[in-house]
Design a protein around this motif. Structure first.
Motif, PDB file in Angstrom:
ATOM      1  N   PHE A 144     -22.276  12.843 -10.555  1.00 23.07           N
ATOM      2  CA  PHE A 144     -23.428  13.392  -9.576  1.00 23.07           C
ATOM      3  C   PHE A 144     -22.437  14.203  -8.260  1.00 23.07           C
ATOM      4  O   PHE A 144     -23.026  15.434  -8.217  1.00 23.07           O
ATOM      5  CB  PHE A 144     -24.155  12.058  -8.879  1.00 23.07           C
ATOM      6  CG  PHE A 144     -25.322  12.728  -8.027  1.00 23.07           C
ATOM      7  CD1 PHE A 144     -26.295  13.532  -8.582  1.00 23.07           C
ATOM      8  CD2 PHE A 144     -25.596  12.405  -6.802  1.00 23.07           C
ATOM      9  CE1 PHE A 144     -27.307  13.898  -7.822  1.00 23.07           C
ATOM     10  CE2 PHE A 144     -26.444  12.928  -6.065  1.00 23.07           C
ATOM     11  CZ  PHE A 144     -27.571  13.690  -6.590  1.00 23.07           C
ATOM     12  N   ALA A 145     -21.580  13.774  -7.922  1.00 24.93           N
ATOM     13  CA  ALA A 145     -20.775  14.501  -6.814  1.00 24.93           C
ATOM     14  C   ALA A 145     -20.379  15.950  -7.381  1.00 24.93           C
ATOM     15  O   ALA A 145     -20.438  16.840  -6.544  1.00 24.93           O
ATOM     16  CB  ALA A 145     -19.933  13.464  -6.121  1.00 24.93           C
ATOM     17  N   GLU A 146     -19.780  15.523  -8.480  1.00 19.24           N
ATOM     18  CA  GLU A 146     -19.144  16.794  -9.023  1.00 19.24           C
ATOM     19  C   GLU A 146     -20.280  17.832  -9.674  1.00 19.24           C
ATOM     20  O   GLU A 146     -20.052  19.233  -9.336  1.00 19.24           O
ATOM     21  CB  GLU A 146     -18.363  16.657 -10.497  1.00 19.24           C
ATOM     22  CG  GLU A 146     -17.897  17.819 -11.169  1.00 19.24           C
ATOM     23  CD  GLU A 146     -16.956  18.734 -10.468  1.00 19.24           C
ATOM     24  OE1 GLU A 146     -16.818  19.739 -10.681  1.00 19.24           O
ATOM     25  OE2 GLU A 146     -16.281  18.374  -9.421  1.00 19.24           O
TER      26      GLU A 146
ATOM     27  N   PHE B  74     -28.986   6.363   1.943  1.00 14.17           N
ATOM     28  CA  PHE B  74     -28.366   7.013   0.981  1.00 14.17           C
ATOM     29  C   PHE B  74     -27.768   5.812   0.085  1.00 14.17           C
ATOM     30  O   PHE B  74     -27.632   5.847  -1.098  1.00 14.17           O
ATOM     31  CB  PHE B  74     -27.080   8.101   1.240  1.00 14.17           C
ATOM     32  CG  PHE B  74     -27.687   9.232   1.627  1.00 14.17           C
ATOM     33  CD1 PHE B  74     -28.080  10.246   0.608  1.00 14.17           C
ATOM     34  CD2 PHE B  74     -27.809   9.745   3.024  1.00 14.17           C
ATOM     35  CE1 PHE B  74     -28.602  11.616   0.974  1.00 14.17           C
ATOM     36  CE2 PHE B  74     -28.269  11.028   3.412  1.00 14.17           C
ATOM     37  CZ  PHE B  74     -28.721  11.775   2.329  1.00 14.17           C
ATOM     38  N   TYR B  75     -27.026   4.796   0.727  1.00 13.13           N
ATOM     39  CA  TYR B  75     -26.487   3.731  -0.014  1.00 13.13           C
ATOM     40  C   TYR B  75     -27.841   3.044  -0.928  1.00 13.13           C
ATOM     41  O   TYR B  75     -27.141   2.743  -1.932  1.00 13.13           O
ATOM     42  CB  TYR B  75     -25.895   2.576   1.021  1.00 13.13           C
ATOM     43  CG  TYR B  75     -25.462   1.470   0.526  1.00 13.13           C
ATOM     44  CD1 TYR B  75     -24.124   1.664  -0.211  1.00 13.13           C
ATOM     45  CD2 TYR B  75     -25.966   0.344   0.383  1.00 13.13           C
ATOM     46  CE1 TYR B  75     -23.628   0.609  -0.780  1.00 13.13           C
ATOM     47  CE2 TYR B  75     -25.432  -0.758  -0.472  1.00 13.13           C
ATOM     48  CZ  TYR B  75     -24.129  -0.544  -1.052  1.00 13.13           C
ATOM     49  OH  TYR B  75     -23.571  -1.571  -1.543  1.00 13.13           O
ATOM     50  N   LYS B  76     -28.856   2.997  -0.432  1.00 14.42           N
ATOM     51  CA  LYS B  76     -29.802   2.135  -1.147  1.00 14.42           C
ATOM     52  C   LYS B  76     -30.069   3.099  -2.327  1.00 14.42           C
ATOM     53  O   LYS B  76     -30.641   2.309  -3.239  1.00 14.42           O
ATOM     54  CB  LYS B  76     -31.153   2.160  -0.158  1.00 14.42           C
ATOM     55  CG  LYS B  76     -31.167   0.844   0.803  1.00 14.42           C
ATOM     56  CD  LYS B  76     -31.680  -0.307   0.359  1.00 14.42           C
ATOM     57  CE  LYS B  76     -31.667  -1.259   1.344  1.00 14.42           C
ATOM     58  NZ  LYS B  76     -31.313  -2.666   1.058  1.00 14.42           N
ATOM     59  N   ARG B  77     -30.203   4.192  -2.055  1.00 13.02           N
ATOM     60  CA  ARG B  77     -30.643   5.082  -3.213  1.00 13.02           C
ATOM     61  C   ARG B  77     -29.412   4.819  -4.325  1.00 13.02           C
ATOM     62  O   ARG B  77     -29.925   5.077  -5.680  1.00 13.02           O
ATOM     63  CB  ARG B  77     -30.875   6.481  -2.908  1.00 13.02           C
ATOM     64  CG  ARG B  77     -32.258   6.542  -2.049  1.00 13.02           C
ATOM     65  CD  ARG B  77     -32.596   7.960  -2.006  1.00 13.02           C
ATOM     66  NE  ARG B  77     -33.885   8.090  -1.150  1.00 13.02           N
ATOM     67  CZ  ARG B  77     -34.580   9.094  -1.184  1.00 13.02           C
ATOM     68  NH1 ARG B  77     -34.504  10.183  -1.999  1.00 13.02           N
ATOM     69  NH2 ARG B  77     -35.482   9.021  -0.747  1.00 13.02           N
ATOM     70  N   LEU B  78     -28.279   4.640  -3.963  1.00 10.98           N
ATOM     71  CA  LEU B  78     -27.199   4.947  -4.921  1.00 10.98           C
ATOM     72  C   LEU B  78     -26.622   3.615  -5.125  1.00 10.98           C
ATOM     73  O   LEU B  78     -25.792   3.408  -6.049  1.00 10.98           O
ATOM     74  CB  LEU B  78     -25.964   5.866  -4.215  1.00 10.98           C
ATOM     75  CG  LEU B  78     -26.742   7.304  -3.902  1.00 10.98           C
ATOM     76  CD1 LEU B  78     -25.381   8.066  -3.047  1.00 10.98           C
ATOM     77  CD2 LEU B  78     -26.955   8.016  -5.109  1.00 10.98           C
ATOM     78  N   GLU B  79     -26.945   2.487  -4.504  1.00 10.61           N
ATOM     79  CA  GLU B  79     -26.267   1.194  -4.786  1.00 10.61           C
ATOM     80  C   GLU B  79     -26.194   0.625  -6.143  1.00 10.61           C
ATOM     81  O   GLU B  79     -25.139  -0.060  -6.524  1.00 10.61           O
ATOM     82  CB  GLU B  79     -27.086   0.148  -3.939  1.00 10.61           C
ATOM     83  CG  GLU B  79     -28.236  -0.304  -4.111  1.00 10.61           C
ATOM     84  CD  GLU B  79     -29.070  -1.289  -3.254  1.00 10.61           C
ATOM     85  OE1 GLU B  79     -28.336  -2.044  -2.379  1.00 10.61           O
ATOM     86  OE2 GLU B  79     -30.087  -1.468  -3.076  1.00 10.61           O
ATOM     87  N   ARG B  80     -27.161   0.985  -6.997  1.00  5.47           N
ATOM     88  CA  ARG B  80     -27.033   0.371  -8.549  1.00  5.47           C
ATOM     89  C   ARG B  80     -26.375   1.577  -9.516  1.00  5.47           C
ATOM     90  O   ARG B  80     -26.486   1.425 -10.500  1.00  5.47           O
ATOM     91  CB  ARG B  80     -28.818   0.324  -8.864  1.00  5.47           C
ATOM     92  CG  ARG B  80     -29.191  -0.846  -8.191  1.00  5.47           C
ATOM     93  CD  ARG B  80     -30.541  -1.197  -8.671  1.00  5.47           C
ATOM     94  NE  ARG B  80     -30.999  -2.163  -7.718  1.00  5.47           N
ATOM     95  CZ  ARG B  80     -31.818  -3.117  -8.149  1.00  5.47           C
ATOM     96  NH1 ARG B  80     -32.388  -3.255  -9.245  1.00  5.47           N
ATOM     97  NH2 ARG B  80     -32.461  -3.898  -7.187  1.00  5.47           N
ATOM     98  N   TRP B  81     -25.950   2.803  -8.838  1.00  7.06           N
ATOM     99  CA  TRP B  81     -25.356   3.787  -9.705  1.00  7.06           C
ATOM    100  C   TRP B  81     -23.641   3.203  -9.808  1.00  7.06           C
ATOM    101  O   TRP B  81     -23.196   2.698  -8.898  1.00  7.06           O
ATOM    102  CB  TRP B  81     -25.072   4.852  -9.127  1.00  7.06           C
ATOM    103  CG  TRP B  81     -26.515   5.765  -8.927  1.00  7.06           C
ATOM    104  CD1 TRP B  81     -27.646   5.284  -8.836  1.00  7.06           C
ATOM    105  CD2 TRP B  81     -26.662   7.167  -8.795  1.00  7.06           C
ATOM    106  NE1 TRP B  81     -28.744   5.970  -8.712  1.00  7.06           N
ATOM    107  CE2 TRP B  81     -28.243   7.348  -8.420  1.00  7.06           C
ATOM    108  CE3 TRP B  81     -25.675   8.174  -9.030  1.00  7.06           C
ATOM    109  CZ2 TRP B  81     -28.616   8.676  -8.634  1.00  7.06           C
ATOM    110  CZ3 TRP B  81     -26.403   9.327  -8.888  1.00  7.06           C
ATOM    111  CH2 TRP B  81     -27.863   9.610  -8.620  1.00  7.06           C
TER     112      TRP B  81
END
Length: 152
Positions: A140-142, A125-132
């Motif tokens: 996204f969470a909301e 998950f971190y890898k997919r989101l690290e550049r966000w």
């Protein structure tokens, strides 16, 4: 074609696109769970990982409670529990309130393996989101929260 009809067609395309992305998310989640289960122990079915995660989250419990909590058939959960006990990941101890019943809990080996697997899943998950950006993550969470909340 009227403007209203164009907006309806556009909305249908957007809803279909959301459906495609939700399907891709579910497929990716299943693949990640299968990999996590195999990492927990190579002989386990993917659903076994859910059993262990449920016990980690809610604590020792009876097989029926676990099945209910996961929305699974009790006989399927019983088979998974048998596999988890054979691999040393779960243990059964007599329920102090009802000696005929067993409470299922995670062993030290199970805790160690689960921690490793959860760290690996976290890295995915971190890898997919690290550049966000933080703003993108919050949005996204909301949006996921709103999507996962059933309408009144």
């Amino acid at each position: 074609m009227s403007r209203k009809e164009c907006r309806e067609i556009d909305r249908e395309k957007l809803v279909a696109s959301v459906g495609e992305q939700v399907s891709a998310l579910v497929t990716a989640a299943r693949a990640l769970t299968a990999a996590a289960s195999a990492e927990l122990h190579p002989d386990l079915q993917p659903a076994a990982f859910h059993v262990v995660q449920w016990i980690k989250a809610f604590g020792p419990a009876h097989a029926g409670t676990i099945a209910e909590g996961l929305g699974m058939d009790k006989s399927a959960v019983s088979r998974l529990i048998g596999d988890l006990k054979r691999t040393g990941i779960l243990r059964a101890t007599p329920d102090p309130n009802d000696r005929r019943a067993a409470l299922l809990s995670i062993t030290a080996l199970g805790e160690k393996r689960l921690k490793k697997v959860q760290e690996q899943k976290g890295q995915v998950f971190y890898k997919r989101l690290e550049r966000w950006s933080s703003e993108e993550l919050a949005t996204f969470a909301e949006l996921l929260r709103r999507f996962n909340t059933p309408p009144p």
